[in-house]
Design a protein around this motif. Sequence first.
Motif, PDB file in Angstrom:
ATOM      1  N   THR A  11       0.831  -1.220   0.000  1.00 36.14           N
ATOM      2  CA  THR A  11       0.000   0.000   0.000  1.00 36.14           C
ATOM      3  C   THR A  11       0.858   1.260   0.000  1.00 36.14           C
ATOM      4  O   THR A  11       0.492   2.278  -0.599  1.00 36.14           O
ATOM      5  CB  THR A  11      -0.927  -0.006   1.224  1.00 36.14           C
ATOM      6  OG1 THR A  11      -0.156  -0.225   2.416  1.00 36.14           O
ATOM      7  CG2 THR A  11      -1.981  -1.099   1.123  1.00 36.14           C
ATOM      8  N   MET A  12       2.025   1.191   0.684  1.00 38.75           N
ATOM      9  CA  MET A  12       2.945   2.339   0.651  1.00 38.75           C
ATOM     10  C   MET A  12       3.458   2.570  -0.767  1.00 38.75           C
ATOM     11  O   MET A  12       3.575   3.726  -1.227  1.00 38.75           O
ATOM     12  CB  MET A  12       4.121   2.078   1.587  1.00 38.75           C
ATOM     13  CG  MET A  12       3.766   2.114   3.068  1.00 38.75           C
ATOM     14  SD  MET A  12       3.530   3.783   3.690  1.00 38.75           S
ATOM     15  CE  MET A  12       5.208   4.372   3.658  1.00 38.75           C
ATOM     16  N   LYS A  13       3.740   1.490  -1.457  1.00 40.84           N
ATOM     17  CA  LYS A  13       4.221   1.618  -2.837  1.00 40.84           C
ATOM     18  C   LYS A  13       3.140   2.249  -3.711  1.00 40.84           C
ATOM     19  O   LYS A  13       3.393   3.216  -4.457  1.00 40.84           O
ATOM     20  CB  LYS A  13       4.603   0.247  -3.352  1.00 40.84           C
ATOM     21  CG  LYS A  13       5.066   0.230  -4.806  1.00 40.84           C
ATOM     22  CD  LYS A  13       5.391  -1.193  -5.239  1.00 40.84           C
ATOM     23  CE  LYS A  13       5.776  -1.244  -6.711  1.00 40.84           C
ATOM     24  NZ  LYS A  13       6.080  -2.619  -7.167  1.00 40.84           N
ATOM     25  N   TYR A  14       1.916   1.700  -3.600  1.00 39.68           N
ATOM     26  CA  TYR A  14       0.823   2.248  -4.400  1.00 39.68           C
ATOM     27  C   TYR A  14       0.487   3.683  -3.956  1.00 39.68           C
ATOM     28  O   TYR A  14       0.068   4.526  -4.766  1.00 39.68           O
ATOM     29  CB  TYR A  14      -0.419   1.354  -4.297  1.00 39.68           C
ATOM     30  CG  TYR A  14      -0.230   0.001  -4.968  1.00 39.68           C
ATOM     31  CD1 TYR A  14       0.553  -0.123  -6.107  1.00 39.68           C
ATOM     32  CD2 TYR A  14      -0.856  -1.140  -4.452  1.00 39.68           C
ATOM     33  CE1 TYR A  14       0.716  -1.355  -6.707  1.00 39.68           C
ATOM     34  CE2 TYR A  14      -0.706  -2.364  -5.059  1.00 39.68           C
ATOM     35  CZ  TYR A  14       0.090  -2.475  -6.180  1.00 39.68           C
ATOM     36  OH  TYR A  14       0.267  -3.687  -6.794  1.00 39.68           O
ATOM     37  N   GLY A  15       0.653   3.922  -2.628  1.00 39.19           N
ATOM     38  CA  GLY A  15       0.403   5.291  -2.144  1.00 39.19           C
ATOM     39  C   GLY A  15       1.376   6.288  -2.753  1.00 39.19           C
ATOM     40  O   GLY A  15       0.985   7.417  -3.143  1.00 39.19           O
ATOM     41  N   GLY A  16       2.677   5.919  -2.846  1.00 36.73           N
ATOM     42  CA  GLY A  16       3.671   6.781  -3.483  1.00 36.73           C
ATOM     43  C   GLY A  16       3.333   7.042  -4.931  1.00 36.73           C
ATOM     44  O   GLY A  16       3.447   8.182  -5.428  1.00 36.73           O
ATOM     45  N   ILE A  17       2.906   5.976  -5.625  1.00 28.86           N
ATOM     46  CA  ILE A  17       2.512   6.135  -7.030  1.00 28.86           C
ATOM     47  C   ILE A  17       1.312   7.059  -7.150  1.00 28.86           C
ATOM     48  O   ILE A  17       1.225   7.914  -8.056  1.00 28.86           O
ATOM     49  CB  ILE A  17       2.228   4.754  -7.657  1.00 28.86           C
ATOM     50  CG1 ILE A  17       3.514   3.903  -7.695  1.00 28.86           C
ATOM     51  CG2 ILE A  17       1.640   4.901  -9.057  1.00 28.86           C
ATOM     52  CD1 ILE A  17       3.289   2.468  -8.121  1.00 28.86           C
ATOM     53  N   ALA A  18       0.358   6.901  -6.200  1.00 30.49           N
ATOM     54  CA  ALA A  18      -0.849   7.754  -6.229  1.00 30.49           C
ATOM     55  C   ALA A  18      -0.487   9.223  -5.999  1.00 30.49           C
ATOM     56  O   ALA A  18      -1.080  10.134  -6.605  1.00 30.49           O
ATOM     57  CB  ALA A  18      -1.839   7.260  -5.171  1.00 30.49           C
ATOM     58  N   ILE A  19       0.497   9.453  -5.100  1.00 32.22           N
ATOM     59  CA  ILE A  19       0.921  10.843  -4.864  1.00 32.22           C
ATOM     60  C   ILE A  19       1.484  11.458  -6.138  1.00 32.22           C
ATOM     61  O   ILE A  19       1.131  12.591  -6.528  1.00 32.22           O
ATOM     62  CB  ILE A  19       1.949  10.883  -3.723  1.00 32.22           C
ATOM     63  CG1 ILE A  19       1.275  10.547  -2.381  1.00 32.22           C
ATOM     64  CG2 ILE A  19       2.597  12.268  -3.627  1.00 32.22           C
ATOM     65  CD1 ILE A  19       2.236  10.418  -1.225  1.00 32.22           C
ATOM     66  N   LEU A  20       2.374  10.723  -6.794  1.00 29.64           N
ATOM     67  CA  LEU A  20       2.961  11.237  -8.043  1.00 29.64           C
ATOM     68  C   LEU A  20       1.901  11.364  -9.135  1.00 29.64           C
ATOM     69  O   LEU A  20       1.999  12.236 -10.013  1.00 29.64           O
ATOM     70  CB  LEU A  20       4.093  10.319  -8.497  1.00 29.64           C
ATOM     71  CG  LEU A  20       5.341  10.289  -7.592  1.00 29.64           C
ATOM     72  CD1 LEU A  20       6.355   9.292  -8.122  1.00 29.64           C
ATOM     73  CD2 LEU A  20       5.970  11.685  -7.490  1.00 29.64           C
ATOM     74  N   ALA A  21       0.879  10.466  -9.084  1.00 28.65           N
ATOM     75  CA  ALA A  21      -0.175  10.519 -10.098  1.00 28.65           C
ATOM     76  C   ALA A  21      -1.028  11.774  -9.988  1.00 28.65           C
ATOM     77  O   ALA A  21      -1.762  12.121 -10.930  1.00 28.65           O
ATOM     78  CB  ALA A  21      -1.048   9.257  -9.995  1.00 28.65           C
ATOM     79  N   HIS A  22      -0.976  12.465  -8.821  1.00 27.82           N
ATOM     80  CA  HIS A  22      -1.750  13.694  -8.666  1.00 27.82           C
ATOM     81  C   HIS A  22      -1.123  14.892  -9.383  1.00 27.82           C
ATOM     82  O   HIS A  22      -1.785  15.933  -9.546  1.00 27.82           O
ATOM     83  CB  HIS A  22      -1.909  14.030  -7.177  1.00 27.82           C
ATOM     84  CG  HIS A  22      -2.995  13.270  -6.489  1.00 27.82           C
ATOM     85  ND1 HIS A  22      -2.908  11.934  -6.186  1.00 27.82           N
ATOM     86  CD2 HIS A  22      -4.237  13.670  -6.052  1.00 27.82           C
ATOM     87  CE1 HIS A  22      -3.997  11.522  -5.580  1.00 27.82           C
ATOM     88  NE2 HIS A  22      -4.860  12.584  -5.503  1.00 27.82           N
TER      89      HIS A  22
END
Length: 466
Positions: A11-22
């Motif tokens: 989830t941390m990995k996907y969370g980091g990706i989600a942050i950059l995706a913003h």
Amino acid sequence: MNLYEENLHKTMKYGGIAILAHIPIFFAMAKFFSTEMSIAILGPVLLFLGQFIISKIIKNIRLTSILMGFSTIALSGIMIHLGKGMIEWHFHIFVTIGILCLMANPLVIVAAALTAAVHHVGFYFFLPESLFNYKAGLEIVAIHATFVVVEAIACTYLAYKFKKVLDLQGQINDEISPLVLSVDVASRESRQSCSGLLSLSNQNASAVTEISSTSEEISQMVRTTKDQLNKALVSMKETSDSVAKSSEAILKGETFLASLNKIKKNMEELQVSSSQQLQSVVESVNFISEKTSIITDIVFQTKLLSFNASVEAARAGEHGKGFAVVAEEIGNLASNSGVASEGINEIVDKSKGQLTSSVGSITENLESFQSQLDEAFNSWAEISNTLKSSFDIVEKSSKNQESFLSEISTAANEQSAGVNELTASLNNIQSSSNDALLKIKELEEVVTNLESYSNRLTGISEKIAA
């Protein structure tokens, strides 16, 4: 690393990706609402780098996950700022808090809720136009806070439960997966073992059938051998009886040999007696011959006297005529006596020759008969001794063979009983093998079902691990 920590890392990995995706979203919002482009780009980048750097420094996924609660709500604050406080962008906070439940860390929800509270209170007093696009009172902030608190409580509970589920899932994965693997391996090995046992049971059943058949053949052979032994015992008994009769015959032969010996002695005595009697006859004939010689001498003297008397009578003349007649008669008597004496001598000589020849012939015949009798006696004695010795050996051997055959017959009876017991045991083994075969087939079905269940458990375990 357990399943809970794996979930945090994921989830941390996907969370980091989600942050950059913003970043592209924020870029579009800044351009649309004419807000700060620098905040739209640097905000997500700084939050991502801060999250990444702190996770490398702390190296504790549980603590860095709490930081993710702050970073995501800060990202919501940037979105609300770039959207000039439109009420619709506030939904990002509620969605983010709901998504943070996936981390299964209640502290993350608490951190996110506190961040939202600080953001709303701080922005309400210091930068209110960045929080709401309309003039809102403190009560609006309180309503937002109430919704956040309610959601935070629910999400905290959900995160707690999710953590329990993950812990349970990890425990299941750690404990049941090896168990499922062991069950799977055991079921396969059991199936192979059942197949092997089934094959061995079939082979054993075939072997027992063959052994049973062979045992029956052996039993038949033992019965045949027993019958032959009984016949041999009967024959040996007859042989023993025949040997006994032969021994009796040998005893009779010995009696006959004793009789022959007695006859031999009588013949020897007869020979001696005959020799003595014939010798007496010879002596008598010799005596007669001697007396005949005397008569011959008398006849010669008588003839001589008659001749002298004739001569004297011739000299006497007339007076001697009577004397001459007497002399003549005496001469005639002497002549007749001489003739008789010569006949007697011839008869005596002839009788003496015949007697000598008869005595020699009788003696020779007696000696020959005695020699033949001795030879026959010796031959019979040798034959009798040989037969006696042979029959003694045969009798002893016959008794030994009869004893051996009796022991063999007893052993054959024991073997027959043993073969019967073996046959019964083989029948029991065959019956047990058939029962075991049925049980193994049932066990094979159970193992097959167990293997099916194991496959299903393996699938469930793989789903849980996923």
